[in-house]
Design a protein around this motif. Structure first.
Motif, PDB file in Angstrom:
ATOM      1  N   ASP A  58       0.662  -1.183  -0.025  1.00  0.00           N
ATOM      2  CA  ASP A  58       0.084  -0.080  -0.511  1.00  0.00           C
ATOM      3  C   ASP A  58       0.649   1.635  -0.009  1.00  0.00           C
ATOM      4  N   HIS A  59       1.935   1.059  -0.632  1.00  0.00           N
ATOM      5  CA  HIS A  59       2.353   2.786  -1.289  1.00  0.00           C
ATOM      6  C   HIS A  59       1.732   3.603  -1.409  1.00  0.00           C
ATOM      7  N   GLY A  60       1.282   3.548  -1.933  1.00  0.00           N
ATOM      8  CA  GLY A  60       0.155   4.430  -3.186  1.00  0.00           C
ATOM      9  C   GLY A  60      -0.758   5.337  -1.709  1.00  0.00           C
ATOM     10  N   LEU A  61      -1.502   4.166  -1.338  1.00  0.00           N
ATOM     11  CA  LEU A  61      -2.227   4.095   0.774  1.00  0.00           C
ATOM     12  C   LEU A  61      -0.984   6.130   1.469  1.00  0.00           C
ATOM     13  N   ARG A  62       0.050   5.426   1.224  1.00  0.00           N
ATOM     14  CA  ARG A  62       0.861   6.421   2.479  1.00  0.00           C
ATOM     15  C   ARG A  62       0.956   7.729   1.437  1.00  0.00           C
ATOM     16  N   ALA A  63       0.775   7.745   0.469  1.00  0.00           N
ATOM     17  CA  ALA A  63       0.580   8.660   0.233  1.00  0.00           C
ATOM     18  C   ALA A  63      -0.478  10.398   0.467  1.00  0.00           C
ATOM     19  N   LEU A  64      -1.655   9.474   0.158  1.00  0.00           N
ATOM     20  CA  LEU A  64      -2.344   9.663   0.566  1.00  0.00           C
ATOM     21  C   LEU A  64      -2.393  10.869   2.051  1.00  0.00           C
ATOM     22  N   VAL A  65      -1.735  10.542   3.102  1.00  0.00           N
ATOM     23  CA  VAL A  65      -1.464  11.378   4.352  1.00  0.00           C
ATOM     24  C   VAL A  65      -1.028  12.789   4.103  1.00  0.00           C
ATOM     25  N   LYS A  66      -1.421  13.316   4.842  1.00  0.00           N
ATOM     26  CA  LYS A  66      -1.155  15.650   4.704  1.00  0.00           C
ATOM     27  C   LYS A  66      -0.373  14.864   5.535  1.00  0.00           C
ATOM     28  N   PRO A  67       0.987  15.366   5.635  1.00  0.00           N
ATOM     29  CA  PRO A  67       1.699  15.594   6.822  1.00  0.00           C
ATOM     30  C   PRO A  67       1.964  17.089   7.650  1.00  0.00           C
ATOM     31  N   ASN A  68       1.749  17.330   9.169  1.00  0.00           N
ATOM     32  CA  ASN A  68       1.829  18.976   9.146  1.00  0.00           C
ATOM     33  C   ASN A  68      -0.111  18.968   9.602  1.00  0.00           C
ATOM     34  N   PRO A  69      -0.644  18.148  10.044  1.00  0.00           N
ATOM     35  CA  PRO A  69      -2.013  18.543   9.974  1.00  0.00           C
ATOM     36  C   PRO A  69      -2.351  20.221  10.335  1.00  0.00           C
ATOM     37  N   ALA A  70      -3.380  21.624  10.105  1.00  0.00           N
ATOM     38  CA  ALA A  70      -3.661  22.673  10.827  1.00  0.00           C
ATOM     39  C   ALA A  70      -4.095  21.686  12.304  1.00  0.00           C
ATOM     40  N   THR A  71      -3.540  22.524  13.448  1.00  0.00           N
ATOM     41  CA  THR A  71      -4.307  21.965  14.988  1.00  0.00           C
ATOM     42  C   THR A  71      -4.667  22.834  15.406  1.00  0.00           C
ATOM     43  N   VAL A  72      -4.497  23.253  16.630  1.00  0.00           N
ATOM     44  CA  VAL A  72      -5.530  23.705  17.318  1.00  0.00           C
ATOM     45  C   VAL A  72      -5.329  23.107  19.084  1.00  0.00           C
ATOM     46  N   PHE A  73      -5.465  24.257  20.093  1.00  0.00           N
ATOM     47  CA  PHE A  73      -5.429  23.625  21.121  1.00  0.00           C
ATOM     48  C   PHE A  73      -6.578  23.485  21.935  1.00  0.00           C
ATOM     49  N   PRO A  74      -7.251  22.405  23.146  1.00  0.00           N
ATOM     50  CA  PRO A  74      -8.240  22.956  23.775  1.00  0.00           C
ATOM     51  C   PRO A  74      -7.972  23.963  24.650  1.00  0.00           C
ATOM     52  N   ASP A  75      -7.356  24.668  25.070  1.00  0.00           N
ATOM     53  CA  ASP A  75      -7.654  25.873  25.853  1.00  0.00           C
ATOM     54  C   ASP A  75      -7.622  27.350  25.336  1.00  0.00           C
ATOM     55  N   GLU A  76      -7.648  26.763  23.486  1.00  0.00           N
ATOM     56  CA  GLU A  76      -8.197  28.537  22.646  1.00  0.00           C
ATOM     57  C   GLU A  76      -9.665  28.877  22.700  1.00  0.00           C
ATOM     58  N   PRO A  77     -10.127  29.478  22.514  1.00  0.00           N
ATOM     59  CA  PRO A  77     -10.810  30.276  21.882  1.00  0.00           C
ATOM     60  C   PRO A  77     -11.583  29.835  20.648  1.00  0.00           C
ATOM     61  N   LEU A  78     -12.814  30.110  20.605  1.00  0.00           N
ATOM     62  CA  LEU A  78     -13.174  29.530  19.819  1.00  0.00           C
ATOM     63  C   LEU A  78     -13.061  30.359  18.391  1.00  0.00           C
ATOM     64  N   ARG A  79     -12.736  31.561  18.305  1.00  0.00           N
ATOM     65  CA  ARG A  79     -12.559  32.208  17.562  1.00  0.00           C
ATOM     66  C   ARG A  79     -10.794  32.217  16.951  1.00  0.00           C
ATOM     67  N   VAL A  80     -10.609  31.705  17.874  1.00  0.00           N
ATOM     68  CA  VAL A  80      -9.117  31.397  16.867  1.00  0.00           C
ATOM     69  C   VAL A  80      -8.619  29.848  16.124  1.00  0.00           C
ATOM     70  N   ALA A  81     -10.296  29.190  16.374  1.00  0.00           N
ATOM     71  CA  ALA A  81     -10.088  28.077  15.796  1.00  0.00           C
ATOM     72  C   ALA A  81     -10.709  28.797  14.492  1.00  0.00           C
ATOM     73  N   VAL A  82     -11.364  29.588  14.412  1.00  0.00           N
ATOM     74  CA  VAL A  82     -12.282  29.934  12.925  1.00  0.00           C
ATOM     75  C   VAL A  82     -11.626  30.840  12.402  1.00  0.00           C
ATOM     76  N   TYR A  83     -10.410  31.442  13.292  1.00  0.00           N
ATOM     77  CA  TYR A  83      -9.430  32.027  12.110  1.00  0.00           C
ATOM     78  C   TYR A  83      -8.553  31.862  11.636  1.00  0.00           C
ATOM     79  N   ARG A  84      -7.994  30.745  12.415  1.00  0.00           N
ATOM     80  CA  ARG A  84      -7.136  29.569  11.790  1.00  0.00           C
ATOM     81  C   ARG A  84      -7.714  28.657  10.909  1.00  0.00           C
ATOM     82  N   MET A  85      -9.218  28.186  10.855  1.00  0.00           N
ATOM     83  CA  MET A  85      -9.930  27.428   9.438  1.00  0.00           C
ATOM     84  C   MET A  85      -9.796  28.734   8.094  1.00  0.00           C
ATOM     85  N   ALA A  86      -9.907  29.709   8.486  1.00  0.00           N
ATOM     86  CA  ALA A  86     -10.195  30.906   7.630  1.00  0.00           C
ATOM     87  C   ALA A  86      -9.191  30.969   6.836  1.00  0.00           C
TER      88      ALA A  86
END
Length: 629
Positions: free
Chosen positions: A543-571
């Motif tokens: 399954d070498h082709g499957l490993r190519a699907l994985v996107k490294p360094n995903p966008a992350t957020v911390f649980p103690d951050e306000p939802l505003r921060v999450a919205v801005y990061r999505m934008a």
């Protein structure tokens, strides 16, 4: 990425463009506070102070221009002193004066800049919301000139709208020469507008309130501090170049007016609210009428000027700014005939002329008409001193027509320096404000914005995204995929989707650390392109082709951050699903938060607005029951 989208778009989105960039580390809990203002406010404040000084001189120049054109048009003399057109000796020829002035304005708007049309404040609002607070430099010079010609030729307008637009234009010009954000340009534009109004009327507090209620669309120290400093600076400079206030001194009024007087304030509020609604409707009825004419809009002001000229011939005191008329009304010795003329003749020529698209402000005419109504009502209301009811009506009409009640109260006090009328003003103004809020969808200022295809909300409230944290809405019951997952296992994932339709799968290593993510759509596509019965699977492919699907360094957020921060990061990232990781260990998975999860904050807000419940009952008050759940 958001940056590429913004560069490719021809129409700027002010709501995305003005979003602050949020660092990957986010806002740590110990750094969260009441406000988000940074030290950047200090250099912006110094710039605002300079703009306040400049705005004071711009206000002086506009007043001088109005005086020059008034004297030229009506008295054929060269003088910059403000004069009333009512004392002219032109006879029937006075009808032609506003027509000539309107023709000049029409030509200036057609071949100079169409932005000079209107009463200034809607144009300033549009520049802030739709143009990134950018104002064309020529508007800074054409707007005061056109307004001076309009008012000087008898137009029944005030100088406040043009000076707000002109001061804002100069503030925007200064900002455009510097490397600033759109939010900072907005602050300096509004600083110029507030400084111009403060210098014109010696009303620094009212100018700052108007800026907050009508122009800033926020209550943040990053903008309020520079704007207030600009307004205060302009008021100080005014002392040396124009003079001190008050503009309209009044006799002393009683400190307390009693229940009958307060009932009179309620009545004034209702009547002024009705007048405010009728004035708004009449202005836009006139605008609709002109819009149906089969001629170019350049000629509309001339038609409006003809109506102004006829009205000025019948009742000369209706012409011009009307500061002298306001002063007479506040002295309390104005004849009934004059008050009727100031109310009805001014109403007709003002609404028709403003609807024709000429240049001029609305504040001074509103004060005149509101004061006239108050003077007429003083005949039947309790006697509370000379000019009391006209003053209360002047404040109320600003709260009703401009939907700025606190500005109306403070402005009336600053114009007269009579603090004893604060309570009556507050009662009448808020009643007038309530009347128009319940009967009209838009104010006289925002209706023009709406007619240009935009929506403006003037309700300021705490965004629930500011006070809720990621941990309160994130999902923890999620499915993760190991790095060595095989296609057979992926097929099972598709066959048995986890609860709540999970669409993003974190990929973890043997230590449980997040190494990347893969989407459900990518998994489905891979399984369809690599059926379980193909040669690779029969031979036990890796399954070498499957490993190519994985996107490294995903966008992350911390649980103690306000939802505003999450919205801005999505934008910023264009990703609507974020991986939640621990702050102490940014590779340890905690959960997932999606755009759908963020809507929980909105749902909670809607529930608070709509759900009705009885919390206390009589038995509970008597100690016989319990709290309702």
């Amino acid at each position: 990425m958001l940056g590429a989208t913004r560069a490719e778009s021809k129409v700027p989105n002010p709501y995305i463009a003005n979003m602050p960039r949020v660092s990957r580390s986010g806002l740590e809990p110990e750094k969260l506070g009441d406000f988000t203002t940074t030290w950047r406010v200090i250099p912006i404040s110094f710039l605002a102070i300079g703009i306040g000084i400049l705005s004071a001189f711009v206000a002086l120049a506009l007043l001088r221009l109005i005086g020059i054109f008034t004297n030229l048009f009506f008295y054929q003399r060269w003088s910059s002193n403000l004069s009333s057109p009512a004392g002219n000796h032109l006879g029937p020829l006075v009808i032609l004066v506003p027509v000539v002035g309107a023709l000049i304005i029409g030509l200036m708007a057609r071949y100079g800049s169409e932005r000079i049309r209107g009463h200034g404040i809607p144009e300033a609002i549009e520049a802030i919301l739709m143009s990134g607070s950018r104002v064309e430099p020529r508007v800074a010079f054409l707007k005061p000139l056109s307004s001076a010609i309009s008012i000087g030729s008898g137009g029944p307008f005030g100088a406040e709208g043009p000076i707000i637009m002109t001061g804002g234009a100069f503030g925007s010009m200064v900002a455009q020469f510097m490397h600033l954000t759109s939010a900072e340009r907005k602050t300096l534009l509004v600083a110029g507008a507030a400084g111009g109004m403060s210098a014109t009327f010696a009303s620094p507090m009212a100018a700052a309130l108007l800026a907050v209620e009508l122009l800033l669309f926020e209550w943040k120290p990053r903008s309020v501090i520079p704007v207030v400093l600009a307004s205060a600076t302009a008021a100080v400079v005014r002392r040396y170049i124009i003079g001190l206030g008050p503009l309209f001194p009044v006799p002393a009024h009683p400190v307390f007016i009693g229940p009958d007087g307060l009932l009179g304030c309620v009545l004034i509020g209702l009547l002024v609210g009705a007048l405010s609604a009728l004035l708004t409707v009449s202005v836009y009825a006139a605008e609709d009428f002109f819009g149906k004419l089969p001629i170019h809009w350049m000629w509309w002001p001339a038609i409006g000027g003809l109506v102004v000229g006829i009205g000025g011939w019948v009742f000369p005191h209706a012409l011009g700014v009307g500061y002298d008329s306001i002063g007479l009304l506040l002295k309390g010795d104005t004849p009934v005939r004059m008050m009727l003329g100031l109310l009805f003749v001014k109403w007709v020529i003002w609404s028709v002329s403003l609807g024709s698209g000429t240049s001029g402000g609305v504040l001074a005419p509103l004060l005149t008409m509101g004061g006239a109504l108050g003077g007429l009502m003083a005949i039947v209301l309790p006697n509370e001193g000379a000019g009391f009811w006209p003053l209360v009506s002047m404040g109320a009409i600003l709260g009703g027509t401009m939907r700025s009640p606190f500005t109306g109260v403070i402005f009336a006090v600053e114009l007269t320096h009579d603090v004893t009328v604060l309570l009556p003003l507050l009662v009448a103004t808020i009643i007038a404000h309530a009347f128009t809020v319940l009967t009209l969808r838009r104010s006289i200022l925002t209706e023009k914005i709406s007619r240009r295809g935009y929506h403006l909300s003037r309700e300021y409230a705490i965004d629930p995204l500011e006070i809720l944290f990621v941990r309160e809405v994130m999902r923890t019951d999620i499915l993760t995929l190991p790095q060595d997952v095989r296609s057979t296992e992926l097929a099972e994932v598709l066959a048995k989707p986890p609860r709540r339709s999970q669409r993003l799968y974190p990929v973890i290593d043997t230590q449980g650390h997040v190494t990347g993510v893969v989407t459900r759509s990518d998994i489905r596509r891979y399984v369809q392109e690599h059926p379980l019965g193909d040669k690779e699977h029969r031979n036990g492919g890796d399954d070498h082709g499957l490993r190519a699907l994985v996107k490294p360094n995903p966008a992350t957020v911390f649980p103690d951050e306000p939802l505003r921060v999450a919205v801005y990061r999505m934008a910023e990232t264009g990703i609507t699903r974020l991986v939640v990781v621990e702050r102490s260990n940014p590779h340890k998975l905690v959960g997932i938060v999606s755009l759908r999860d963020l809507l929980k904050a909105r749902v909670r807000n809607l529930a608070e607005e709509r759900d009705r419940e009885r919390v206390l009952t009589v038995p509970h008050m008597l100690g016989l029951g319990s709290w309702r759940q």
